[in-house]
Motif scaffolding. Structure first.
Motif, mmCIF file in Angstrom:
data_model
loop_
_atom_site.group_PDB
_atom_site.id
_atom_site.type_symbol
_atom_site.label_atom_id
_atom_site.label_comp_id
_atom_site.label_asym_id
_atom_site.label_seq_id
_atom_site.Cartn_x
_atom_site.Cartn_y
_atom_site.Cartn_z
ATOM 1 N N MET A 80 25.669 48.992 71.745
ATOM 2 C CA MET A 80 24.641 47.950 71.864
ATOM 3 C C MET A 80 23.777 48.204 73.088
ATOM 4 O O MET A 80 22.544 48.098 73.041
ATOM 5 C CB MET A 80 25.318 46.577 72.019
ATOM 6 C CG MET A 80 25.803 45.987 70.716
ATOM 7 S SD MET A 80 26.953 44.629 70.969
ATOM 8 C CE MET A 80 26.001 43.536 71.975
ATOM 9 N N ALA A 81 24.442 48.535 74.198
ATOM 10 C CA ALA A 81 23.693 48.784 75.442
ATOM 11 C C ALA A 81 22.794 50.009 75.291
ATOM 12 O O ALA A 81 21.652 50.008 75.754
ATOM 13 C CB ALA A 81 24.665 48.966 76.608
ATOM 14 N N GLY B 220 19.755 49.015 73.395
ATOM 15 C CA GLY B 220 18.842 48.253 74.250
ATOM 16 C C GLY B 220 18.139 49.138 75.270
ATOM 17 O O GLY B 220 16.971 48.928 75.599
ATOM 18 N N ARG B 221 18.858 50.141 75.740
ATOM 19 C CA ARG B 221 18.295 51.046 76.752
ATOM 20 C C ARG B 221 17.083 51.813 76.208
ATOM 21 O O ARG B 221 16.131 52.099 76.942
ATOM 22 C CB ARG B 221 19.378 52.044 77.193
ATOM 23 C CG ARG B 221 19.030 52.820 78.440
ATOM 24 C CD ARG B 221 20.140 53.801 78.754
ATOM 25 N NE ARG B 221 19.807 54.585 79.910
ATOM 26 C CZ ARG B 221 20.167 54.298 81.143
ATOM 27 N NH1 ARG B 221 20.884 53.230 81.367
ATOM 28 N NH2 ARG B 221 19.818 55.064 82.140
ATOM 29 N N ALA C 289 14.840 50.614 74.340
ATOM 30 C CA ALA C 289 13.662 49.747 74.495
ATOM 31 C C ALA C 289 13.102 49.891 75.897
ATOM 32 O O ALA C 289 11.895 50.002 76.104
ATOM 33 C CB ALA C 289 14.048 48.294 74.239
ATOM 34 N N ARG C 290 13.998 49.921 76.882
ATOM 35 C CA ARG C 290 13.574 49.973 78.287
ATOM 36 C C ARG C 290 12.959 51.328 78.618
ATOM 37 O O ARG C 290 11.870 51.410 79.168
ATOM 38 C CB ARG C 290 14.794 49.713 79.172
ATOM 39 C CG ARG C 290 14.514 49.657 80.630
ATOM 40 C CD ARG C 290 15.623 48.936 81.351
ATOM 41 N NE ARG C 290 16.958 49.488 81.174
ATOM 42 C CZ ARG C 290 17.526 50.351 82.011
ATOM 43 N NH1 ARG C 290 16.867 50.786 83.053
ATOM 44 N NH2 ARG C 290 18.761 50.769 81.802
ATOM 45 N N GLU C 291 13.639 52.376 78.256
ATOM 46 C CA GLU C 291 13.176 53.692 78.682
ATOM 47 C C GLU C 291 12.147 54.288 77.725
ATOM 48 O O GLU C 291 11.239 54.982 78.145
ATOM 49 C CB GLU C 291 14.371 54.619 78.868
ATOM 50 C CG GLU C 291 15.230 54.100 80.007
ATOM 51 C CD GLU C 291 16.354 55.020 80.387
ATOM 52 O OE1 GLU C 291 16.753 55.839 79.556
ATOM 53 O OE2 GLU C 291 16.832 54.898 81.528
#
Lengths: 288, 124
Positions: free
Chosen positions: B80-81, B84-85, B87-89
């Protein structure tokens, strides 16, 4: 709490940018209508985004007309017409601004004058929207308790604000609220709380104000925090983005969702990176 | 011991969506086992307290390293992380591309939109 919800300009359609500007002006007028002219000073992009999101999720069409306002007295510009939803969101904005200033004042900041400026608007909001006010105030008390608690963590400290956003969304969405909308708004509220806390790390560390990151990790400054615990902080936000995405995928939208997707899927992660990297805020205004 | 699984009530309440009830039931169990950490992690996952859930799963795996159930739950959380990562990077990289695209665009055209909009944004 305010000023972190941003769009990603290079990926924003001009139609959506125009809609955002019209809704920003419409929200300003709505604050005036529900809480008086002085409360208009509390206008924020954050609430404009919430207005766009909730109009879409409740199926409330946004009517745009060319109008004047005191800032644009001569040349008319497209402004979203005041409706019941925007007026109540205007009141929500005023309630949050007033509580934020009260909170800052309790932390020893010189905010009394500003708080008094919003006093009349706050009283009008309270009188006109008692259910919304009760909801906000209940969570403000919970937030205070969470910040005084012995045991804390970013997850725990952000929980009252996240739940407030979830319950506020239920209040506005009524029967249209769902598990997905709950997840989306919980994640949004949690992000708003945590990004503000991360951005204020150095200030809170210096002044001794409550900050869940300072309490949990205790690093000397934000740069050191990111060096020593960057993976943990990253994990916190990455799981949150996952949650935002999951919630968003299950929510029903009535109109085009490009604008809100831009903010949720691009603007918010980018703003997170900016705060994590310690970069300066990006200017929001663009003339087209 | 009457042979019943002490955590069954916790999982039952969690299944029914009663997180507070599940937490109270777990607080009533004195056993400090790996399963207790796992059960606590499940409650935190329901509450979307992912960092706290991750810590509890780490404790569970430390106490019982070979347990497949704990390992699988930790892997799911890690996945999951990672999702999500992206999206950020991913968007940060895309924004850098957009910045250079805007710069190139300005060299080749001088339409009012480009000059007054995009360039002003990036120069600001």
């Amino acid at each position: 709490m305010f000023g972190y919800v941003r769009y990603d300009m290079p990926n924003l359609f001009i139609k959506d940018f125009s809609l955002y500007k019209a809704m920003y002006c419409g929200l300003c007028k709505s604050i005036g209508a529900s809480c008086g002219q002085m409360a208009r000073m509390g206008l924020s992009y954050d609430m404009t985004f919430l207005s766009a999101l909730l109009h879409n999720m409740t199926g409330t069409d946004v009517k745009i007309e060319r109008q004047n306002c005191f800032e644009h007295a001569i040349r008319k510009r497209p402004i979203a017409c005041v409706d019941g939803l925007t007026e109540e969101l205007g009141a929500f904005n005023t309630l949050l601004v007033y509580h934020k200033l009260s909170d800052d004042e309790r932390d020893g900041e010189k905010k009394r004058g500003r708080r008094l400026w919003f006093g009349r608007g706050y009283r009008r909001a309270k009188k006109r929207y008692p259910a919304l006010t009760a909801l906000v105030e209940e969570f403000m008390r919970e937030q205070e308790r969470a910040e005084r608690a012995e045991e804390t963590s970013p997850d725990r400290a952000a929980d009252p604000t996240a739940r407030m956003m979830r319950d506020v969304s239920r209040h506005f969405l009524g029967e249209k609220a769902s598990e997905s909308s709950d997840e989306l708004f919980y994640a949004l509220g949690k992000w708003v709380y945590l990004i503000d806390a991360l951005d204020d790390y150095d200030k809170d560390k210096k002044k001794g104000g409550f900050n869940p990151f300072v309490r949990t990790y205790g690093s000397a400054d934000k740069k050191t925090l990111m060096k020593e615990h960057g993976d943990d902080v990253g994990f916190l936000f990455d799981t949150l983005f996952y949650s935002l995405r999951e919630g968003l995928s299950g929510v029903k939208f009535f109109f085009n969702r490009d604008l809100t997707d831009n903010v949720l899927l691009r603007g918010i992660p980018l703003e997170t990176m900016r705060v994590m990297n310690g970069d300066a805020p990006v200017k929001m205004s663009v003339r087209i | 011991m009457d042979g019943r699984d002490p955590f069954a009530e916790v999982y039952g309440l969690l299944e029914a969506g009663d997180e507070d009830g599940a937490q109270s039931a777990l607080d009533g169990i004195e056993e400090q086992s790996a399963e207790r950490n796992y059960a606590q992690a499940q409650i935190y996952l329901k509450k979307k307290w992912y960092a706290e859930a991750g810590a509890q799963l780490s404790f569970a795996m430390e106490k019982d390293p070979g347990n497949e159930k704990y390992r699988k739950a930790a892997e799911e959380l890690g996945a999951m992380a990672r999702e999500g990562r992206k999206a950020r990077e991913g968007h940060s990289a895309a924004r850098e591309d957009a910045k250079s695209l805007a710069a190139e665009c300005c060299c080749e055209c001088s339409c009012e939109l480009c000059v007054s909009g995009i360039c002003e944004f990036f120069s600001g």
